[in-house]
Design an enzyme around this catalytic site. Structure first.
Site, PDB file in Angstrom:
ATOM      1  N   TYR A   1      -1.858  -0.657  10.531  1.00 45.68           N
ATOM      2  CA  TYR A   1      -1.990  -1.323   8.924  1.00 45.68           C
ATOM      3  C   TYR A   1      -0.733  -0.902   8.266  1.00 45.68           C
ATOM      4  CZ  TYR A   1      -3.808  -1.286   4.381  1.00 45.68           C
ATOM      5  OH  TYR A   1      -4.164  -1.593   2.885  1.00 45.68           O
TER       6      TYR A   1
ATOM      7  N   SER B   1       1.015  -1.117   0.022  1.00 45.37           N
ATOM      8  CA  SER B   1      -0.057   0.064   0.097  1.00 45.37           C
ATOM      9  C   SER B   1       0.908   1.297   0.016  1.00 45.37           C
ATOM     10  CB  SER B   1      -0.988  -0.009   1.205  1.00 45.37           C
ATOM     11  OG  SER B   1      -1.686   1.268   1.326  1.00 45.37           O
TER      12      SER B   1
HETATM   13  P1  NDP Z   1     -11.621  -5.728  -0.341  1.00 46.75           P
HETATM   14  O1  NDP Z   1     -12.061  -5.525   0.952  1.00 46.75           O
HETATM   15  O2  NDP Z   1     -12.731  -5.565  -1.317  1.00 46.75           O
HETATM   16  O3  NDP Z   1     -10.843  -7.199  -0.464  1.00 46.75           O
HETATM   17  C1  NDP Z   1     -10.224  -7.686   0.723  1.00 46.75           C
HETATM   18  C2  NDP Z   1     -10.162  -9.051   0.307  1.00 46.75           C
HETATM   19  O4  NDP Z   1      -9.133  -9.755   1.427  1.00 46.75           O
HETATM   20  C3  NDP Z   1     -11.328  -9.796   0.341  1.00 46.75           C
HETATM   21  O5  NDP Z   1     -11.464 -10.769  -0.919  1.00 46.75           O
HETATM   22  C4  NDP Z   1     -11.388 -10.580   1.460  1.00 46.75           C
HETATM   23  O6  NDP Z   1     -12.193 -11.757   1.329  1.00 46.75           O
HETATM   24  C5  NDP Z   1     -10.026 -11.018   1.621  1.00 46.75           C
HETATM   25  N1  NDP Z   1      -9.680 -11.558   2.958  1.00 46.75           N
HETATM   26  C6  NDP Z   1      -9.700 -10.740   4.198  1.00 46.75           C
HETATM   27  N2  NDP Z   1      -9.332 -11.561   5.346  1.00 46.75           N
HETATM   28  C7  NDP Z   1      -9.097 -12.628   4.817  1.00 46.75           C
HETATM   29  C8  NDP Z   1      -8.739 -13.781   5.251  1.00 46.75           C
HETATM   30  N3  NDP Z   1      -8.567 -13.977   6.646  1.00 46.75           N
HETATM   31  N4  NDP Z   1      -8.349 -14.837   4.517  1.00 46.75           N
HETATM   32  C9  NDP Z   1      -8.593 -14.786   3.036  1.00 46.75           C
HETATM   33  N5  NDP Z   1      -9.004 -13.700   2.694  1.00 46.75           N
HETATM   34  C10 NDP Z   1      -9.323 -12.760   3.490  1.00 46.75           C
HETATM   35  O7  NDP Z   1     -10.277  -4.448  -0.308  1.00 46.75           O
HETATM   36  P2  NDP Z   1      -9.307  -4.186  -1.470  1.00 46.75           P
HETATM   37  O8  NDP Z   1      -9.477  -5.225  -2.720  1.00 46.75           O
HETATM   38  O9  NDP Z   1      -8.888  -3.046  -1.800  1.00 46.75           O
HETATM   39  O10 NDP Z   1      -7.797  -5.112  -0.762  1.00 46.75           O
HETATM   40  C11 NDP Z   1      -7.163  -6.139  -1.361  1.00 46.75           C
HETATM   41  C12 NDP Z   1      -5.623  -5.575  -0.762  1.00 46.75           C
HETATM   42  O11 NDP Z   1      -5.408  -4.404  -1.403  1.00 46.75           O
HETATM   43  C13 NDP Z   1      -5.517  -5.471   0.494  1.00 46.75           C
HETATM   44  O12 NDP Z   1      -4.512  -6.234   1.002  1.00 46.75           O
HETATM   45  C14 NDP Z   1      -5.521  -4.243   1.116  1.00 46.75           C
HETATM   46  O13 NDP Z   1      -4.711  -3.991   2.243  1.00 46.75           O
HETATM   47  C15 NDP Z   1      -4.714  -3.518  -0.302  1.00 46.75           C
HETATM   48  N6  NDP Z   1      -4.779  -2.131  -0.512  1.00 46.75           N
HETATM   49  C16 NDP Z   1      -6.081  -1.660  -0.785  1.00 46.75           C
HETATM   50  C17 NDP Z   1      -6.176  -0.292  -1.062  1.00 46.75           C
HETATM   51  C18 NDP Z   1      -7.537   0.347  -1.333  1.00 46.75           C
HETATM   52  O14 NDP Z   1      -7.601   1.450  -1.332  1.00 46.75           O
HETATM   53  N7  NDP Z   1      -8.671  -0.182  -1.518  1.00 46.75           N
HETATM   54  C19 NDP Z   1      -4.903   0.730  -1.071  1.00 46.75           C
HETATM   55  C20 NDP Z   1      -3.747  -0.195  -0.783  1.00 46.75           C
HETATM   56  C21 NDP Z   1      -3.781  -1.492  -0.598  1.00 46.75           C
HETATM   57  P3  NDP Z   1     -13.140 -12.422   2.430  1.00 46.75           P
HETATM   58  O15 NDP Z   1     -13.888 -11.478   3.249  1.00 46.75           O
HETATM   59  O16 NDP Z   1     -14.165 -13.211   1.596  1.00 46.75           O
HETATM   60  O17 NDP Z   1     -12.196 -13.455   3.111  1.00 46.75           O
END
Ligand code: NDP
Length: 250
Positions: A156, A143
């Site tokens: 975070y 990030s």
């Molecule tokens: P979302 O919340 O849409 O996606 C997060 C994903 O992580 C979901 O598919 C969720 O699936 C999964 N997840 C969470 N906990 C678990 C777990 N214990 N086991 C397996 N899967 C898990 O957000 P984003 O698409 O934005 O996030 C994706 C990545 O991008 C993250 O690492 C986030 O930190 C990073 N990021 C996002 C930014 C943003 O502005 N959106 C900026 C910078 C980085 P489920 O709940 O079904 O398990």
């Protein structure tokens, strides 16, 4: 592993929404065989069906990245279904932002477990097959909070700084050991997804929603750079991508 995306087997964690879902769909359209993991199996089932309806190939499995056995099982699923693993995209993450003074210690630990231990578990599960083949590509979602410090983001940001360090060392050790494992780290800024839903601190959630309304861009922009990184010839690695909105002044 050769140049291109077509035919590559790509495991994606956090594939049930946001960046993971967008990447899965784009890569499948470009001919990758995608293996989707996350906790919400219903979402994975729907996304896999949409990919197949679009002519692509997908498998999925419920996965909690904090559990080593789940990570091993999704690698086995990829090997059993498609015969090998070329790429793992370690993308699952949580961002329950809050000030330290709110003492949301359970959320601190949850972020460490998912954002750090999830990445460690994912790499530990895939390394045996990558080492055996002397080939493989690890992509991880850090990030901008892994590059700069932000109020409300101490833990975070710390987890995402960890990802940066870990991926750099993975890349260097792979070069030193001649194992040919490529490492790419992505540093997104504000991406419209479900990520803000994990924020329980009301003031932090309100501030973050305002920020995303002004600066949020589509998860498809991250999918584009994931595809670009995978598309590179085997003698080339894109180490780091910072991706954000053109109007971002922070
Ligand atoms: P979302 O919340 O849409 O996606 C997060 C994903 O992580 C979901 O598919 C969720 O699936 C999964 N997840 C969470 N906990 C678990 C777990 N214990 N086991 C397996 N899967 C898990 O957000 P984003 O698409 O934005 O996030 C994706 C990545 O991008 C993250 O690492 C986030 O930190 C990073 N990021 C996002 C930014 C943003 O502005 N959106 C900026 C910078 C980085 P489920 O709940 O079904 O398990």
């Amino acid at each position: 592993m050769t140049h291109g995306i077509d035919g590559k087997v790509v495991i994606i964690t956090g594939a049930s929404s946001g960046i993971g879902e967008a990447s899965a769909k784009l890569l499948a359209r470009k001919g990758a065989k995608v293996v989707l993991g996350a906790r919400r199996a219903d979402n994975l089932k729907r996304i896999a069906a949409e990919i197949e309806k679009d002519g692509g190939q997908a498998a999925y499995r419920q996965l909690d990245v904090t559990r080593a056995v789940d990570n091993e099982a999704i690698v086995k699923l990829a090997l059993d279904t498609f015969g090998r693993v070329d790429v793992v995209f370690l993308n699952a993450g949580l961002m329950p932002s809050s000030p330290l003074s709110a003492l949301k210690t359970d959320e601190w630990r949850a972020m460490i477990d998912v954002n750090i231990n999830g990445v460690l578990n994912g790499v530990a599960a895939v390394l045996p097959t990558f080492l055996e083949r002397k080939s493989g590509h690890v992509i991880a979602t850090s990030s901008v909070a892994g590059l700069k410090a932000y109020p409300n983001g101490a833990i975070y940001g710390g987890t995402k700084w960890f990802v940066r360090d870990f991926m750099e060392v993975l890349r260097m050790e792979s070069a030193l050991e001649g194992t040919n494992i490529r490492a790419t780290t992505i540093y997104p800024a504000a991406i419209n997804s479900e990520l803000l839903d994990t924020i329980t601190d009301e003031a932090a959630a309100k501030a973050m929603r305002g920020l995303y309304q002004t600066y949020g861009i589509s998860a498809d922009r991250i999918a584009d750079v994931v595809a670009f990184a995978i598309d590179q010839p085997e003698d080339t690695v894109i180490n780091e991508f910072t991706v954000g909105p053109a109007n971002q002044p922070w």
